[in-house]
Design a protein around this motif. Structure first.
Motif, PDB file in Angstrom:
ATOM      1  N   SER A  45      25.840 -21.432 -82.217  1.00  0.00           N
ATOM      2  CA  SER A  45      25.522 -20.373 -83.183  1.00  0.00           C
ATOM      3  C   SER A  45      24.075 -19.911 -83.046  1.00  0.00           C
ATOM      4  N   ALA A  46      23.135 -20.856 -82.866  1.00  0.00           N
ATOM      5  CA  ALA A  46      21.728 -20.467 -82.745  1.00  0.00           C
ATOM      6  C   ALA A  46      21.479 -19.695 -81.456  1.00  0.00           C
ATOM      7  N   SER A  47      22.122 -20.110 -80.367  1.00  0.00           N
ATOM      8  CA  SER A  47      21.951 -19.390 -79.100  1.00  0.00           C
ATOM      9  C   SER A  47      22.545 -17.996 -79.195  1.00  0.00           C
ATOM     10  N   ALA A  48      23.738 -17.895 -79.783  1.00  0.00           N
ATOM     11  CA  ALA A  48      24.393 -16.591 -79.904  1.00  0.00           C
ATOM     12  C   ALA A  48      23.609 -15.662 -80.824  1.00  0.00           C
ATOM     13  N   LEU A  49      23.146 -16.165 -81.956  1.00  0.00           N
ATOM     14  CA  LEU A  49      22.391 -15.326 -82.881  1.00  0.00           C
ATOM     15  C   LEU A  49      21.036 -14.943 -82.296  1.00  0.00           C
ATOM     16  N   GLY A  50      20.398 -15.901 -81.623  1.00  0.00           N
ATOM     17  CA  GLY A  50      19.139 -15.576 -80.965  1.00  0.00           C
ATOM     18  C   GLY A  50      19.328 -14.526 -79.892  1.00  0.00           C
ATOM     19  N   ASN A  51      20.404 -14.669 -79.119  1.00  0.00           N
ATOM     20  CA  ASN A  51      20.711 -13.692 -78.085  1.00  0.00           C
ATOM     21  C   ASN A  51      21.011 -12.326 -78.694  1.00  0.00           C
ATOM     22  N   GLY A 188      27.289 -12.555 -78.964  1.00  0.00           N
ATOM     23  CA  GLY A 188      26.017 -12.228 -79.606  1.00  0.00           C
ATOM     24  C   GLY A 188      25.319 -11.067 -78.939  1.00  0.00           C
ATOM     25  N   THR A 189      25.399 -11.021 -77.598  1.00  0.00           N
ATOM     26  CA  THR A 189      24.782  -9.910 -76.863  1.00  0.00           C
ATOM     27  C   THR A 189      25.343  -8.577 -77.324  1.00  0.00           C
ATOM     28  N   PHE A 190      26.662  -8.473 -77.388  1.00  0.00           N
ATOM     29  CA  PHE A 190      27.276  -7.183 -77.710  1.00  0.00           C
ATOM     30  C   PHE A 190      27.233  -6.876 -79.202  1.00  0.00           C
ATOM     31  N   VAL A 191      27.146  -7.906 -80.033  1.00  0.00           N
ATOM     32  CA  VAL A 191      26.871  -7.638 -81.448  1.00  0.00           C
ATOM     33  C   VAL A 191      25.482  -7.024 -81.587  1.00  0.00           C
TER      34      VAL A 191
END
Length: 502
Positions: A45-51, A188-191
Protein backbone atom coordinates in the motif's frame (compact mmCIF):
# COMPACT_ATOMS: atom_id res chain seq x y z
CA UNK A 1 1.79 -24.07 -3.42
CA UNK A 2 0.09 -27.00 -5.16
CA UNK A 3 -0.20 -30.19 -3.10
CA UNK A 4 1.35 -32.43 -5.75
CA UNK A 5 4.04 -32.08 -8.38
CA UNK A 6 1.47 -32.80 -11.07
CA UNK A 7 -0.50 -29.70 -10.04
CA UNK A 8 2.50 -27.43 -10.62
CA UNK A 9 2.89 -25.56 -13.89
CA UNK A 10 5.64 -27.21 -15.89
CA UNK A 11 8.03 -24.27 -15.71
CA UNK A 12 7.65 -24.10 -11.90
CA UNK A 13 8.25 -27.83 -11.48
CA UNK A 14 11.33 -27.86 -13.70
CA UNK A 15 12.91 -24.74 -12.26
CA UNK A 16 12.38 -25.76 -8.63
CA UNK A 17 13.73 -29.21 -9.47
CA UNK A 18 16.82 -27.62 -10.97
CA UNK A 19 17.38 -25.53 -7.84
CA UNK A 20 16.87 -28.49 -5.52
CA UNK A 21 19.24 -30.59 -7.63
CA UNK A 22 21.86 -27.87 -7.22
CA UNK A 23 21.43 -27.68 -3.42
CA UNK A 24 21.20 -31.53 -3.20
CA UNK A 25 18.36 -31.51 -0.67
CA UNK A 26 14.69 -30.66 -0.22
CA UNK A 27 13.55 -27.41 1.39
CA UNK A 28 13.79 -27.00 5.14
CA UNK A 29 11.87 -24.56 7.30
CA UNK A 30 14.64 -21.98 7.27
CA UNK A 31 14.78 -22.12 3.47
CA UNK A 32 11.23 -20.81 2.99
CA UNK A 33 10.41 -17.22 4.03
CA UNK A 34 6.95 -16.50 5.46
CA UNK A 35 5.88 -12.91 4.79
CA UNK A 36 4.05 -11.30 7.69
CA UNK A 37 0.70 -10.06 6.43
CA UNK A 38 0.80 -6.63 8.15
CA UNK A 39 4.27 -5.95 6.71
CA UNK A 40 3.20 -7.14 3.27
CA UNK A 41 0.09 -4.98 3.32
CA UNK A 42 2.05 -1.94 4.45
CA UNK A 43 4.77 -2.48 1.85
CA UNK A 44 2.32 -2.83 -1.05
CA UNK A 45 0.00 0.00 0.00
CA UNK A 46 2.79 2.47 0.85
CA UNK A 47 4.67 1.72 -2.38
CA UNK A 48 1.51 2.01 -4.47
CA UNK A 49 0.36 5.23 -2.80
CA UNK A 50 3.84 6.71 -2.98
CA UNK A 51 4.03 5.78 -6.64
CA UNK A 52 0.61 7.35 -7.19
CA UNK A 53 1.85 10.63 -5.76
CA UNK A 54 5.08 10.55 -7.76
CA UNK A 55 3.32 9.89 -11.05
CA UNK A 56 0.63 12.44 -10.36
CA UNK A 57 3.50 14.92 -10.09
CA UNK A 58 5.21 13.62 -13.22
CA UNK A 59 2.06 13.17 -15.30
CA UNK A 60 0.39 16.57 -14.98
CA UNK A 61 3.08 18.08 -17.21
CA UNK A 62 1.93 16.02 -20.19
CA UNK A 63 -1.71 17.03 -19.68
CA UNK A 64 -0.69 20.70 -19.60
CA UNK A 65 1.87 20.50 -22.42
CA UNK A 66 -0.04 22.80 -24.80
CA UNK A 67 -0.63 25.42 -22.07
CA UNK A 68 2.97 25.24 -20.86
CA UNK A 69 4.17 25.75 -24.43
CA UNK A 70 2.24 29.02 -24.61
CA UNK A 71 3.51 30.20 -21.21
CA UNK A 72 7.21 29.42 -21.68
CA UNK A 73 7.62 29.65 -25.48
CA UNK A 74 5.20 32.45 -26.48
CA UNK A 75 7.15 33.71 -29.50
CA UNK A 76 7.02 30.41 -31.39
CA UNK A 77 4.33 29.07 -33.70
CA UNK A 78 1.75 26.73 -32.16
CA UNK A 79 3.54 23.68 -33.61
CA UNK A 80 6.93 24.90 -32.40
CA UNK A 81 5.48 25.67 -28.96
CA UNK A 82 4.22 22.14 -28.68
CA UNK A 83 7.46 20.57 -29.86
CA UNK A 84 9.43 22.80 -27.45
CA UNK A 85 7.15 21.75 -24.60
CA UNK A 86 7.57 18.07 -25.47
CA UNK A 87 11.34 18.58 -25.83
CA UNK A 88 11.38 19.83 -22.24
CA UNK A 89 9.23 16.83 -21.32
CA UNK A 90 11.76 14.53 -23.00
CA UNK A 91 14.68 16.26 -21.24
CA UNK A 92 13.57 14.69 -17.96
CA UNK A 93 14.14 11.31 -19.55
CA UNK A 94 17.65 12.19 -20.64
CA UNK A 95 18.77 12.36 -17.01
CA UNK A 96 16.73 9.33 -15.90
CA UNK A 97 19.58 6.89 -16.68
CA UNK A 98 21.88 9.04 -14.55
CA UNK A 99 19.39 8.82 -11.69
CA UNK A 100 19.24 5.06 -12.19
CA UNK A 101 23.04 4.81 -12.15
CA UNK A 102 23.18 6.75 -8.87
CA UNK A 103 20.15 5.44 -7.00
CA UNK A 104 20.28 1.84 -8.25
CA UNK A 105 23.64 0.88 -6.67
CA UNK A 106 22.71 2.87 -3.56
CA UNK A 107 19.52 0.85 -3.26
CA UNK A 108 21.55 -2.37 -3.41
CA UNK A 109 24.01 -1.08 -0.81
CA UNK A 110 22.16 1.05 1.76
CA UNK A 111 18.64 -0.27 1.24
CA UNK A 112 15.55 0.16 -0.91
CA UNK A 113 13.56 2.11 1.68
CA UNK A 114 16.08 4.93 2.16
CA UNK A 115 16.45 5.53 -1.56
CA UNK A 116 12.68 5.49 -2.16
CA UNK A 117 12.25 8.14 0.54
CA UNK A 118 14.90 10.28 -1.17
CA UNK A 119 13.29 10.01 -4.60
CA UNK A 120 9.96 11.07 -3.10
CA UNK A 121 11.51 14.26 -1.69
CA UNK A 122 13.23 15.14 -4.95
CA UNK A 123 10.16 14.55 -7.11
CA UNK A 124 7.95 16.68 -4.86
CA UNK A 125 10.54 19.50 -4.80
CA UNK A 126 11.02 19.45 -8.58
CA UNK A 127 7.29 19.46 -9.29
CA UNK A 128 6.49 22.14 -6.70
CA UNK A 129 9.18 24.41 -8.13
CA UNK A 130 7.59 24.26 -11.62
CA UNK A 131 4.48 25.85 -10.14
CA UNK A 132 6.60 28.75 -8.86
CA UNK A 133 8.55 29.58 -12.05
CA UNK A 134 7.60 32.99 -13.51
CA UNK A 135 6.44 33.05 -17.13
CA UNK A 136 8.54 34.01 -20.15
CA UNK A 137 6.74 37.36 -20.21
CA UNK A 138 8.08 38.08 -16.71
CA UNK A 139 11.71 36.90 -16.74
CA UNK A 140 12.40 36.07 -20.38
CA UNK A 141 14.71 33.23 -21.37
CA UNK A 142 15.35 32.36 -17.72
CA UNK A 143 11.81 30.92 -17.54
CA UNK A 144 12.30 27.97 -19.94
CA UNK A 145 15.79 27.39 -18.48
CA UNK A 146 14.34 27.05 -14.97
CA UNK A 147 11.59 24.81 -16.35
CA UNK A 148 14.23 22.60 -17.91
CA UNK A 149 16.17 22.38 -14.64
CA UNK A 150 13.04 21.48 -12.67
CA UNK A 151 12.16 18.78 -15.18
CA UNK A 152 15.68 17.38 -14.88
CA UNK A 153 15.28 17.15 -11.09
CA UNK A 154 12.04 15.25 -11.71
CA UNK A 155 13.74 12.96 -14.19
CA UNK A 156 16.72 12.31 -11.92
CA UNK A 157 14.47 11.28 -9.04
CA UNK A 158 12.29 9.13 -11.29
CA UNK A 159 15.44 7.28 -12.33
CA UNK A 160 15.45 5.69 -8.89
CA UNK A 161 11.71 5.45 -8.37
CA UNK A 162 10.17 2.75 -10.55
CA UNK A 163 13.10 0.35 -10.37
CA UNK A 164 13.23 0.70 -6.61
CA UNK A 165 9.49 0.45 -6.06
CA UNK A 166 9.14 -2.65 -8.27
CA UNK A 167 12.14 -4.26 -6.57
CA UNK A 168 10.73 -3.50 -3.13
CA UNK A 169 7.23 -4.86 -3.80
CA UNK A 170 8.47 -7.90 -5.74
CA UNK A 171 10.83 -8.82 -2.89
CA UNK A 172 8.01 -8.61 -0.36
CA UNK A 173 5.44 -10.60 -2.35
CA UNK A 174 4.75 -14.33 -1.94
CA UNK A 175 5.74 -16.21 -5.09
CA UNK A 176 2.24 -17.39 -5.93
CA UNK A 177 0.75 -13.88 -5.78
CA UNK A 178 3.62 -11.71 -7.01
CA UNK A 179 1.84 -10.73 -10.22
CA UNK A 180 -1.30 -9.62 -8.39
CA UNK A 181 0.45 -7.80 -5.55
CA UNK A 182 3.03 -6.13 -7.80
CA UNK A 183 0.30 -4.92 -10.15
CA UNK A 184 -0.88 -2.63 -7.36
CA UNK A 185 2.25 -0.58 -7.95
CA UNK A 186 1.18 0.25 -11.51
CA UNK A 187 -2.38 0.60 -10.20
CA UNK A 188 -0.97 3.47 -8.15
CA UNK A 189 0.80 4.83 -11.22
CA UNK A 190 -2.39 5.05 -13.26
CA UNK A 191 -4.45 6.34 -10.34
CA UNK A 192 -1.88 9.14 -10.17
CA UNK A 193 -2.20 9.74 -13.89
CA UNK A 194 -6.01 9.66 -13.62
CA UNK A 195 -6.02 12.12 -10.72
CA UNK A 196 -3.75 14.43 -12.70
CA UNK A 197 -5.97 14.13 -15.76
CA UNK A 198 -9.12 14.69 -13.70
CA UNK A 199 -7.68 17.78 -12.01
CA UNK A 200 -6.54 19.30 -15.32
CA UNK A 201 -9.97 18.53 -16.84
CA UNK A 202 -11.69 20.33 -13.98
CA UNK A 203 -9.35 23.32 -14.28
CA UNK A 204 -9.90 23.57 -18.03
CA UNK A 205 -13.66 23.48 -17.41
CA UNK A 206 -13.72 26.01 -14.55
CA UNK A 207 -11.13 28.51 -15.84
CA UNK A 208 -11.06 30.42 -19.07
CA UNK A 209 -8.06 30.03 -21.38
CA UNK A 210 -6.63 33.35 -20.16
CA UNK A 211 -7.01 32.27 -16.53
CA UNK A 212 -5.29 28.96 -17.27
CA UNK A 213 -2.39 30.78 -18.94
CA UNK A 214 -2.17 33.26 -16.07
CA UNK A 215 -2.30 31.03 -12.98
CA UNK A 216 -4.57 27.99 -13.42
CA UNK A 217 -1.85 25.76 -14.87
CA UNK A 218 0.24 26.22 -11.71
CA UNK A 219 -2.23 24.64 -9.29
CA UNK A 220 -1.54 20.93 -10.05
CA UNK A 221 2.19 21.52 -9.57
CA UNK A 222 1.75 23.34 -6.27
CA UNK A 223 -0.22 20.39 -4.88
CA UNK A 224 3.02 18.40 -5.06
CA UNK A 225 4.33 19.95 -1.84
CA UNK A 226 1.80 18.48 0.61
CA UNK A 227 1.58 15.24 -1.40
CA UNK A 228 5.35 14.83 -1.07
CA UNK A 229 5.19 15.21 2.72
CA UNK A 230 2.50 12.52 2.93
CA UNK A 231 4.44 10.17 0.64
CA UNK A 232 7.67 10.71 2.58
CA UNK A 233 5.96 9.87 5.87
CA UNK A 234 4.58 6.64 4.42
CA UNK A 235 7.89 5.52 2.99
CA UNK A 236 9.80 6.24 6.18
CA UNK A 237 7.45 3.81 7.97
CA UNK A 238 8.48 0.91 5.71
CA UNK A 239 10.89 -1.86 6.68
CA UNK A 240 13.49 -3.31 4.34
CA UNK A 241 12.43 -6.26 2.18
CA UNK A 242 13.24 -9.82 3.38
CA UNK A 243 15.38 -10.46 0.28
CA UNK A 244 17.52 -7.39 0.96
CA UNK A 245 17.92 -8.29 4.63
CA UNK A 246 19.02 -11.76 3.56
CA UNK A 247 21.73 -10.22 1.38
CA UNK A 248 22.76 -7.53 3.87
CA UNK A 249 25.96 -9.22 5.08
CA UNK A 250 27.16 -9.77 1.53
CA UNK A 251 26.46 -6.12 0.71
CA UNK A 252 28.48 -4.94 3.69
CA UNK A 253 31.40 -7.17 2.75
CA UNK A 254 31.50 -5.93 -0.82
CA UNK A 255 30.75 -2.28 -0.08
CA UNK A 256 34.36 -1.30 0.42
CA UNK A 257 35.57 -3.41 -2.50
CA UNK A 258 33.23 -2.53 -5.35
CA UNK A 259 32.78 0.97 -6.69
CA UNK A 260 29.63 2.07 -8.50
CA UNK A 261 31.58 2.02 -11.76
CA UNK A 262 32.79 -1.54 -11.25
CA UNK A 263 29.29 -2.63 -10.32
CA UNK A 264 27.96 -1.11 -13.54
CA UNK A 265 30.59 -2.98 -15.56
CA UNK A 266 29.80 -6.23 -13.75
CA UNK A 267 26.08 -5.88 -14.45
CA UNK A 268 26.59 -5.13 -18.14
CA UNK A 269 29.16 -7.91 -18.56
CA UNK A 270 27.46 -10.66 -16.58
CA UNK A 271 23.78 -9.79 -17.02
CA UNK A 272 23.63 -8.38 -20.55
CA UNK A 273 21.00 -10.87 -21.71
CA UNK A 274 18.39 -10.04 -19.01
CA UNK A 275 19.28 -6.35 -19.47
CA UNK A 276 18.30 -6.56 -23.15
CA UNK A 277 15.10 -8.44 -22.28
CA UNK A 278 14.30 -5.80 -19.66
CA UNK A 279 14.85 -2.99 -22.16
CA UNK A 280 12.68 -4.69 -24.80
CA UNK A 281 9.76 -5.10 -22.39
CA UNK A 282 10.18 -1.56 -21.07
CA UNK A 283 10.13 -0.23 -24.63
CA UNK A 284 6.88 -2.11 -25.32
CA UNK A 285 5.26 -0.86 -22.12
CA UNK A 286 6.46 2.72 -22.15
CA UNK A 287 6.01 3.56 -25.82
CA UNK A 288 2.36 2.56 -25.32
CA UNK A 289 2.22 4.33 -21.97
CA UNK A 290 3.53 7.69 -23.16
CA UNK A 291 1.55 7.48 -26.38
CA UNK A 292 -1.66 7.24 -24.35
CA UNK A 293 -0.81 9.39 -21.33
CA UNK A 294 1.71 11.85 -22.81
CA UNK A 295 0.77 12.33 -26.45
CA UNK A 296 -2.92 11.46 -26.89
CA UNK A 297 -4.31 14.56 -25.10
CA UNK A 298 -2.27 16.87 -27.35
CA UNK A 299 -2.90 14.74 -30.47
CA UNK A 300 -6.60 15.37 -30.06
CA UNK A 301 -6.37 19.12 -29.48
CA UNK A 302 -3.60 20.05 -31.91
CA UNK A 303 -3.93 17.42 -34.68
CA UNK A 304 -7.65 16.62 -34.54
CA UNK A 305 -8.77 20.15 -33.44
CA UNK A 306 -10.90 18.96 -30.54
CA UNK A 307 -11.57 20.94 -27.40
CA UNK A 308 -9.21 20.57 -24.46
CA UNK A 309 -12.03 19.36 -22.22
CA UNK A 310 -13.17 16.59 -24.59
CA UNK A 311 -9.55 15.45 -25.05
CA UNK A 312 -8.96 15.35 -21.29
CA UNK A 313 -12.19 13.47 -20.63
CA UNK A 314 -11.37 10.88 -23.29
CA UNK A 315 -7.93 10.16 -21.81
CA UNK A 316 -9.42 10.12 -18.31
CA UNK A 317 -11.84 7.39 -19.43
CA UNK A 318 -8.85 5.38 -20.62
CA UNK A 319 -7.02 5.86 -17.32
CA UNK A 320 -10.03 4.77 -15.27
CA UNK A 321 -10.41 1.68 -17.50
CA UNK A 322 -6.77 0.74 -16.88
CA UNK A 323 -7.23 1.17 -13.13
CA UNK A 324 -10.22 -1.20 -13.25
CA UNK A 325 -8.35 -3.82 -15.29
CA UNK A 326 -4.83 -3.85 -13.99
CA UNK A 327 -5.02 -5.90 -10.78
CA UNK A 328 -7.27 -8.46 -12.50
CA UNK A 329 -4.62 -8.83 -15.22
CA UNK A 330 -1.88 -9.06 -12.58
CA UNK A 331 -3.74 -11.94 -10.96
CA UNK A 332 -4.25 -13.52 -14.39
CA UNK A 333 -0.48 -13.43 -14.99
CA UNK A 334 0.01 -15.52 -11.84
CA UNK A 335 -2.18 -18.24 -13.32
CA UNK A 336 -1.39 -18.27 -17.05
CA UNK A 337 2.15 -16.83 -16.83
CA UNK A 338 3.75 -13.52 -17.77
CA UNK A 339 4.83 -14.57 -21.27
CA UNK A 340 1.34 -15.37 -22.66
CA UNK A 341 -0.02 -12.04 -21.42
CA UNK A 342 2.83 -10.02 -22.95
CA UNK A 343 2.82 -11.98 -26.21
CA UNK A 344 -0.94 -11.82 -26.71
CA UNK A 345 -1.08 -8.08 -26.08
CA UNK A 346 1.97 -7.35 -28.30
CA UNK A 347 0.42 -9.31 -31.17
CA UNK A 348 -2.91 -7.55 -30.60
CA UNK A 349 -1.21 -4.15 -30.75
CA UNK A 350 0.31 -4.93 -34.15
CA UNK A 351 -3.17 -5.78 -35.43
CA UNK A 352 -5.27 -3.18 -33.60
CA UNK A 353 -3.11 -0.02 -33.55
CA UNK A 354 -4.41 1.33 -36.87
CA UNK A 355 -8.09 0.48 -36.17
CA UNK A 356 -7.77 2.13 -32.74
CA UNK A 357 -6.47 5.40 -34.20
CA UNK A 358 -9.05 5.34 -36.98
CA UNK A 359 -11.70 5.15 -34.26
CA UNK A 360 -10.02 7.96 -32.29
CA UNK A 361 -10.02 10.13 -35.43
CA UNK A 362 -13.68 9.38 -36.21
CA UNK A 363 -16.49 11.82 -35.50
CA UNK A 364 -19.06 11.25 -32.80
CA UNK A 365 -18.82 10.25 -29.16
CA UNK A 366 -18.48 6.46 -29.09
CA UNK A 367 -15.90 5.67 -31.80
CA UNK A 368 -13.12 7.73 -30.10
CA UNK A 369 -14.03 6.17 -26.74
CA UNK A 370 -13.75 2.64 -28.20
CA UNK A 371 -10.40 3.57 -29.78
CA UNK A 372 -9.00 4.81 -26.48
CA UNK A 373 -10.34 1.76 -24.65
CA UNK A 374 -8.52 -0.54 -27.10
CA UNK A 375 -5.20 1.22 -26.47
CA UNK A 376 -5.85 1.37 -22.73
CA UNK A 377 -6.58 -2.36 -22.57
CA UNK A 378 -3.30 -3.13 -24.34
CA UNK A 379 -1.44 -0.75 -22.03
CA UNK A 380 -2.97 -2.48 -18.99
CA UNK A 381 -1.76 -5.85 -20.33
CA UNK A 382 1.80 -4.50 -20.51
CA UNK A 383 1.68 -2.67 -17.19
CA UNK A 384 0.08 -5.39 -15.05
CA UNK A 385 2.90 -7.99 -15.17
CA UNK A 386 5.83 -5.57 -15.44
CA UNK A 387 6.49 -4.95 -11.73
CA UNK A 388 6.63 -8.72 -11.15
CA UNK A 389 8.48 -9.66 -14.35
CA UNK A 390 11.34 -7.16 -14.55
CA UNK A 391 12.83 -7.60 -11.02
CA UNK A 392 12.71 -11.39 -11.51
CA UNK A 393 15.27 -11.08 -14.30
CA UNK A 394 18.10 -10.16 -11.89
CA UNK A 395 19.62 -11.57 -8.67
CA UNK A 396 19.01 -9.79 -5.38
CA UNK A 397 22.53 -8.37 -4.98
CA UNK A 398 22.29 -6.29 -8.18
CA UNK A 399 18.52 -6.15 -8.70
CA UNK A 400 17.96 -2.46 -7.94
CA UNK A 401 21.01 -1.32 -9.91
CA UNK A 402 20.26 -3.56 -12.90
CA UNK A 403 16.65 -2.36 -12.94
CA UNK A 404 17.89 1.22 -12.77
CA UNK A 405 20.08 0.65 -15.82
CA UNK A 406 17.76 -1.42 -17.99
CA UNK A 407 14.52 0.39 -17.21
CA UNK A 408 15.78 3.95 -17.35
CA UNK A 409 17.93 3.65 -20.45
CA UNK A 410 14.99 2.13 -22.33
CA UNK A 411 12.53 4.75 -21.07
CA UNK A 412 14.94 7.57 -21.89
CA UNK A 413 15.60 6.32 -25.40
CA UNK A 414 12.11 5.19 -26.38
CA UNK A 415 9.41 6.05 -23.83
CA UNK A 416 9.89 9.70 -22.94
CA UNK A 417 10.77 10.62 -26.52
CA UNK A 418 7.52 9.13 -27.88
CA UNK A 419 5.45 12.36 -27.75
CA UNK A 420 8.31 14.43 -29.23
CA UNK A 421 9.12 12.02 -32.08
CA UNK A 422 5.48 11.33 -32.89
CA UNK A 423 4.48 14.99 -32.94
CA UNK A 424 7.50 15.86 -35.09
CA UNK A 425 6.68 13.10 -37.59
CA UNK A 426 3.00 14.08 -37.75
CA UNK A 427 3.97 17.70 -38.43
CA UNK A 428 6.55 16.70 -41.04
CA UNK A 429 4.40 14.18 -42.95
CA UNK A 430 0.86 15.29 -42.26
CA UNK A 431 -0.04 11.62 -41.69
CA UNK A 432 -2.35 11.37 -38.69
CA UNK A 433 -1.76 7.62 -38.40
CA UNK A 434 1.93 8.00 -37.52
CA UNK A 435 1.17 7.15 -33.84
CA UNK A 436 -0.36 3.83 -34.94
CA UNK A 437 2.69 2.92 -37.01
CA UNK A 438 4.92 3.77 -34.06
CA UNK A 439 2.93 1.46 -31.80
CA UNK A 440 3.10 -1.34 -34.36
CA UNK A 441 6.91 -1.16 -34.41
CA UNK A 442 6.93 -1.33 -30.59
CA UNK A 443 4.64 -4.38 -30.78
CA UNK A 444 7.02 -6.19 -33.13
CA UNK A 445 10.00 -5.47 -30.85
CA UNK A 446 7.98 -6.62 -27.84
CA UNK A 447 6.95 -9.86 -29.54
CA UNK A 448 10.59 -10.66 -30.35
CA UNK A 449 11.61 -9.89 -26.76
CA UNK A 450 8.97 -12.19 -25.26
CA UNK A 451 10.49 -15.08 -27.24
CA UNK A 452 13.59 -14.83 -25.02
CA UNK A 453 11.79 -14.01 -21.75
CA UNK A 454 12.08 -16.76 -19.10
CA UNK A 455 8.77 -17.49 -17.38
CA UNK A 456 8.87 -16.38 -13.73
CA UNK A 457 5.26 -16.74 -12.55
CA UNK A 458 4.97 -18.58 -9.18
CA UNK A 459 8.77 -18.94 -8.94
CA UNK A 460 11.10 -17.47 -6.28
CA UNK A 461 12.99 -14.41 -7.39
CA UNK A 462 16.43 -15.04 -8.86
CA UNK A 463 18.83 -15.63 -5.96
CA UNK A 464 16.14 -15.32 -3.25
CA UNK A 465 14.42 -17.75 -0.91
CA UNK A 466 10.93 -19.03 -1.76
CA UNK A 467 8.33 -16.63 -0.34
CA UNK A 468 4.97 -17.81 1.03
CA UNK A 469 2.01 -16.10 2.67
CA UNK A 470 1.49 -18.37 5.70
CA UNK A 471 3.00 -21.10 7.87
CA UNK A 472 0.58 -23.59 6.30
CA UNK A 473 1.80 -22.68 2.83
CA UNK A 474 5.36 -22.96 4.07
CA UNK A 475 4.82 -26.51 5.31
CA UNK A 476 2.98 -27.40 2.13
CA UNK A 477 5.95 -26.31 0.03
CA UNK A 478 8.40 -28.17 2.27
CA UNK A 479 6.36 -31.35 1.95
CA UNK A 480 6.02 -30.94 -1.80
CA UNK A 481 9.74 -30.33 -2.14
CA UNK A 482 10.43 -33.83 -0.77
CA UNK A 483 8.66 -35.36 -3.76
CA UNK A 484 10.08 -32.69 -6.02
CA UNK A 485 13.62 -33.54 -4.95
CA UNK A 486 13.04 -37.19 -5.81
CA UNK A 487 11.68 -36.05 -9.16
CA UNK A 488 14.79 -33.88 -9.60
CA UNK A 489 17.13 -36.80 -8.94
CA UNK A 490 15.25 -39.06 -11.33
CA UNK A 491 15.33 -36.42 -14.04
CA UNK A 492 19.00 -35.50 -13.64
CA UNK A 493 20.84 -35.73 -16.98
CA UNK A 494 23.37 -38.62 -17.08
CA UNK A 495 26.40 -36.31 -17.28
CA UNK A 496 25.20 -34.38 -14.24
CA UNK A 497 24.53 -37.64 -12.35
CA UNK A 498 28.04 -38.90 -13.04
CA UNK A 499 29.52 -35.62 -11.92
CA UNK A 500 27.51 -35.68 -8.69
CA UNK A 501 28.51 -39.28 -7.94
CA UNK A 502 32.16 -38.32 -8.32
Amino acid sequence: MPETIADMPRHVREELARRLRRTKRAYRKQDVQVVEKPLLKRAVSASALGNCMEWFDFGVYSYLAATIGKVFFPGASPGAQLISSFATFAAAFVVRPLGGLVFGPLGDRVGRQKVLATTMIMMAAGTFSIGLIPSYATIGIAAPILLLLARMVQGFSTGGEYGGATTFVAEYSPDRRRGFLSSWLDFGTFVGYALGSALVTVLNTVFTEDQMLSYGWRLPFLIAGPLGVIGLYMRLKLEESPAFQQQLDEHEKSLAQDSVGSEFKTIVKEHWRPLLICMGLVLLYNVTNYMVTGYLPTYQTETLDRSQTSADVLVLIGMVWIVLLITFLGRLSDHIGRRPLYAGAAAAMIVLAIPAFLLIKAHGTWPPIFGVLILSTLLACFAAPSAATLPALFPTAVRYAAMGIGFNFAVAAFGGTTPLITETLVNATGDKLIPAYYLMVAGVIGLITVKFLPESAQLPLNGSQPMVASAEEQQELIDTSQDLYQYAKQNTPPAASNQQSQ
